[in-house]
Scaffold this active site. Structure first.
Site, mmCIF file in Angstrom:
data_model
loop_
_atom_site.group_PDB
_atom_site.id
_atom_site.type_symbol
_atom_site.label_atom_id
_atom_site.label_comp_id
_atom_site.label_asym_id
_atom_site.label_seq_id
_atom_site.Cartn_x
_atom_site.Cartn_y
_atom_site.Cartn_z
ATOM 1 N N LYS A 54 6.226 -36.103 -1.248
ATOM 2 C CA LYS A 54 7.043 -36.610 -2.348
ATOM 3 C C LYS A 54 7.985 -35.524 -2.867
ATOM 4 C CE LYS A 54 3.938 -40.201 -4.117
ATOM 5 N NZ LYS A 54 3.109 -40.649 -5.266
ATOM 6 N N SER A 70 2.817 -35.550 -6.887
ATOM 7 C CA SER A 70 1.403 -35.858 -7.100
ATOM 8 C C SER A 70 1.076 -37.209 -6.480
ATOM 9 C CB SER A 70 1.069 -35.866 -8.595
ATOM 10 O OG SER A 70 -0.331 -36.027 -8.804
ATOM 11 N N ASP A 71 -0.103 -37.305 -5.893
ATOM 12 C CA ASP A 71 -0.540 -38.573 -5.321
ATOM 13 C C ASP A 71 -2.059 -38.660 -5.423
ATOM 14 O OD1 ASP A 71 0.835 -40.856 -3.569
ATOM 15 O OD2 ASP A 71 -1.221 -40.559 -2.869
ATOM 16 N N GLN A 72 -2.549 -39.867 -5.654
ATOM 17 C CA GLN A 72 -3.982 -40.056 -5.867
ATOM 18 C C GLN A 72 -4.578 -40.968 -4.805
ATOM 19 O OE1 GLN A 72 -5.766 -42.597 -9.172
ATOM 20 N NE2 GLN A 72 -6.069 -40.557 -10.008
ATOM 21 N N GLY A 108 -3.818 -35.176 -5.340
ATOM 22 C CA GLY A 108 -3.057 -34.081 -4.765
ATOM 23 C C GLY A 108 -1.926 -33.666 -5.686
#
Length: 207
Positions: A54, A70-72, A108
């Site tokens: 991203k 950020s990624d979940q 992340g």
């Protein structure tokens, strides 16, 4: 390293609200990436890779910025991934499967210097222990909050807190989608201390 303007690589209103708490001016732009998991990729690896992707996706258009990606990823104890349900039926299925279980959330986080390519990355782990939920409880909760755009089908900052018996982890903000403690550490590593900044303006969302 001299601090640069911040860019949040996300269209999520939840992440924007969290980042605003640090009081540092920032802009927010939605990146376009393929979020499909790679073969044999662990949840931690997936979350960190997507967070980095991203940030990197916006770097060419925002060369003088520090970009926050950020990624979940959420998964059951058996490793089954829990995505954003998108609708009521899938949300019912997710909460039914999570009932009485421990669900792990890997968030992340990447801070990328778009000028130099230097970056810091981290994966924040958080566990949510779900109560044993009845069908009526699940239906009523979903009607109240409609968390269909949230991984795991709940909003921890709202009524969703009543779904749990216990939460385990360093930073509950990671459940919402942005681990602020880790981000603060990264910013401080590069010379930007949120505690020494003047109050910031509201985020500006770019589309």
């Amino acid at each position: 390293m001299d601090p640069r303007p911040l860019l949040l690589a996300s269209s999520s209103p939840y992440r924007r609200q969290l980042l605003t708490r640090l009081g540092i001016p920032f802009e927010a732009v939605s990146p376009e990436i393929d979020e499909s998991p790679a073969r044999h990729e662990s949840p931690e690896q997936l979350a960190t890779r997507l967070a980095t992707a991203k940030a990197e996706a916006l770097a060419p258009a925002w060369p003088d910025h520090w970009i926050i990606g950020s990624d979940q990823v959420a998964c059951l104890q058996d490793g089954t991934l829990l995505n954003k349900p998108g609708n009521h039926e899938l949300a019912v299925q997710q909460l039914t499967r999570s009932s009485g279980q421990r669900v792990s959330f890997m968030t992340g986080l990447t801070l990328l210097d778009a000028t130099s390519g230097k970056r810091q990355s981290h994966c924040e782990l958080f566990h949510a222990h779900f109560r044993k939920l009845g069908a009526e409880e699940i239906e009523n909760y979903l009607k109240v909050e409609q968390p269909y755009d949230c991984a795991g089908s709940f909003k921890m900052e709202g009524l969703g807190i009543a779904l749990f018996t216990k939460l385990e982890g360093r930073d509950p903000n990671s459940l919402v989608g942005l681990p602020l403690i880790a981000l603060t550490d990264m910013l401080r590593n590069w010379g930007l201390n949120p505690l020494l900044q003047p109050p910031g303006r509201s985020a500006k969302l770019e589309t």
